[in-house]
Design a protein around this motif. Structure first.
Motif, short mmCIF file in Angstrom:
data_model
loop_
_atom_site.label_atom_id
_atom_site.label_comp_id
_atom_site.label_asym_id
_atom_site.label_seq_id
_atom_site.Cartn_x
_atom_site.Cartn_y
_atom_site.Cartn_z
N GLU A 2 0.83 -1.21 0.00
CA GLU A 2 0.00 0.00 0.00
C GLU A 2 0.86 1.27 0.00
OE1 GLU A 2 -2.97 -0.54 -0.67
OE2 GLU A 2 -3.12 -2.63 -0.08
N LEU A 3 1.90 1.27 0.81
CA LEU A 3 2.79 2.42 0.86
C LEU A 3 3.51 2.59 -0.47
CD1 LEU A 3 4.14 4.72 2.48
CD2 LEU A 3 5.90 3.06 3.12
N LYS A 4 3.97 1.50 -1.04
CA LYS A 4 4.65 1.55 -2.34
C LYS A 4 3.73 2.14 -3.41
CE LYS A 4 8.34 -1.45 -3.61
NZ LYS A 4 8.88 -2.74 -3.86
N ALA A 5 2.49 1.69 -3.40
CA ALA A 5 1.51 2.19 -4.38
C ALA A 5 1.25 3.68 -4.17
CB ALA A 5 0.22 1.40 -4.29
N LEU A 6 1.13 4.08 -2.93
CA LEU A 6 0.91 5.50 -2.62
C LEU A 6 2.04 6.35 -3.20
CD1 LEU A 6 -0.44 7.87 -0.96
CD2 LEU A 6 1.24 7.27 0.80
N LEU A 7 3.27 5.95 -2.90
CA LEU A 7 4.41 6.76 -3.30
C LEU A 7 4.65 6.75 -4.81
CD1 LEU A 7 6.81 5.99 -0.33
CD2 LEU A 7 5.49 8.08 -0.74
N ALA A 8 4.20 5.71 -5.48
CA ALA A 8 4.34 5.63 -6.94
C ALA A 8 3.17 6.29 -7.65
CB ALA A 8 4.45 4.18 -7.38
N GLY A 9 2.10 6.56 -6.91
CA GLY A 9 0.88 7.07 -7.52
C GLY A 9 0.88 8.56 -7.80
N PRO A 10 -0.25 9.01 -8.39
CA PRO A 10 -0.34 10.39 -8.86
C PRO A 10 -0.93 11.41 -7.87
CG PRO A 10 -2.23 9.16 -9.63
CD PRO A 10 -1.36 8.19 -8.85
N LEU A 11 -1.17 11.01 -6.64
CA LEU A 11 -1.78 11.94 -5.69
C LEU A 11 -0.89 13.16 -5.46
CD1 LEU A 11 -3.25 9.54 -2.99
CD2 LEU A 11 -4.51 10.87 -4.69
N PRO A 12 -1.49 14.26 -5.02
CA PRO A 12 -0.68 15.44 -4.70
C PRO A 12 0.33 15.13 -3.60
CG PRO A 12 -3.02 16.01 -4.76
CD PRO A 12 -2.93 14.51 -4.85
N GLU A 13 1.45 15.82 -3.67
CA GLU A 13 2.52 15.57 -2.72
C GLU A 13 2.06 15.71 -1.27
OE1 GLU A 13 7.09 16.99 -1.83
OE2 GLU A 13 5.73 18.39 -2.82
N VAL A 14 1.26 16.69 -0.98
CA VAL A 14 0.82 16.93 0.40
C VAL A 14 0.07 15.72 0.96
CG1 VAL A 14 -1.34 18.13 -0.21
CG2 VAL A 14 -0.20 18.62 1.97
N LYS A 74 -8.12 9.11 3.44
CA LYS A 74 -9.55 9.43 3.47
C LYS A 74 -9.77 10.84 4.05
CE LYS A 74 -13.96 7.78 5.20
NZ LYS A 74 -14.66 6.79 5.99
N LEU A 75 -9.08 11.14 5.13
CA LEU A 75 -9.25 12.44 5.78
C LEU A 75 -8.66 13.58 4.95
CD1 LEU A 75 -8.53 11.47 9.48
CD2 LEU A 75 -10.76 11.98 8.43
N SER A 76 -7.69 13.26 4.11
CA SER A 76 -7.07 14.32 3.28
C SER A 76 -7.68 14.42 1.90
CB SER A 76 -5.56 14.08 3.18
OG SER A 76 -5.28 12.93 2.42
N GLU A 77 -8.72 13.68 1.64
CA GLU A 77 -9.35 13.70 0.31
C GLU A 77 -9.74 15.11 -0.15
OE1 GLU A 77 -12.59 11.19 -2.32
OE2 GLU A 77 -12.40 10.80 -0.18
N PRO A 78 -10.24 15.96 0.74
CA PRO A 78 -10.57 17.32 0.29
C PRO A 78 -9.36 18.14 -0.18
CG PRO A 78 -11.65 16.83 2.38
CD PRO A 78 -10.69 15.71 2.09
N TRP A 79 -8.16 17.66 0.09
CA TRP A 79 -6.95 18.39 -0.29
C TRP A 79 -6.65 18.28 -1.78
CZ3 TRP A 79 -3.12 16.55 4.06
CH2 TRP A 79 -3.65 16.89 5.32
#
Length: 132
Positions: free
Chosen positions: A81-93, A125-130
């Motif tokens: 999960e962490l690997k996918a997060l860091l490789a993914g396209p989400l905003p840096e924050v 989930k909590l940072s989704e509005p970001w």
């Protein structure tokens, strides 16, 4: 006087590495035991690895460097999960926030990666509005 952008970037990078080194020297007991060249290599590696994962702000680089310091160079391999997060396209924050929650949880309970992954999901989930 002609100052090229590459030179400016090099100076900014060096200033940030010096600031990060000073903070680590002040706050991390074992860090000061390494010689200056070793510390520079560590921070340069951390900056390169962070950048490869889209973590390019001072906060992103510092957070990634702390994760490397506390958990080792292979810390990402502990969680799909962490690997996918860091490789993914989400905003840096959002990446930083979720990664920091994961790291904090693993530091508290190194054998319980599932709990760390849950902390990561909750942070996302909590940072989704970001932003996406």
């Amino acid at each position: 006087m002609d100052i090229r952008s590459e030179k400016i970037e090099e100076l900014v990078r060096a200033a940030f590495l010096a600031k990060l080194d000073a903070a680590f020297t002040r706050d991390l007991q074992d860090y000061v035991l390494m010689d200056q060249a070793e510390r520079h290599r560590f921070l340069t590696l951390a900056m390169a690895m962070a950048g490869a994962r889209g973590l390019v702000s001072e906060q992103g680089i510092a957070s990634y460097a702390l994760a490397l310091w506390y958990l080792g160079v292979d810390f990402e391999d502990k969680s799909v999960e962490l690997k996918a997060l860091l490789a993914g396209p989400l905003p840096e924050v959002r990446k930083i926030h979720a990664m920091n929650k994961w790291v904090e949880t693993v530091i508290g309970d190194p054998e319980n990666i599932a709990t760390a992954d849950q902390a990561l999901f909750m942070a996302l989930k909590l940072s989704e509005p970001w932003g996406r």
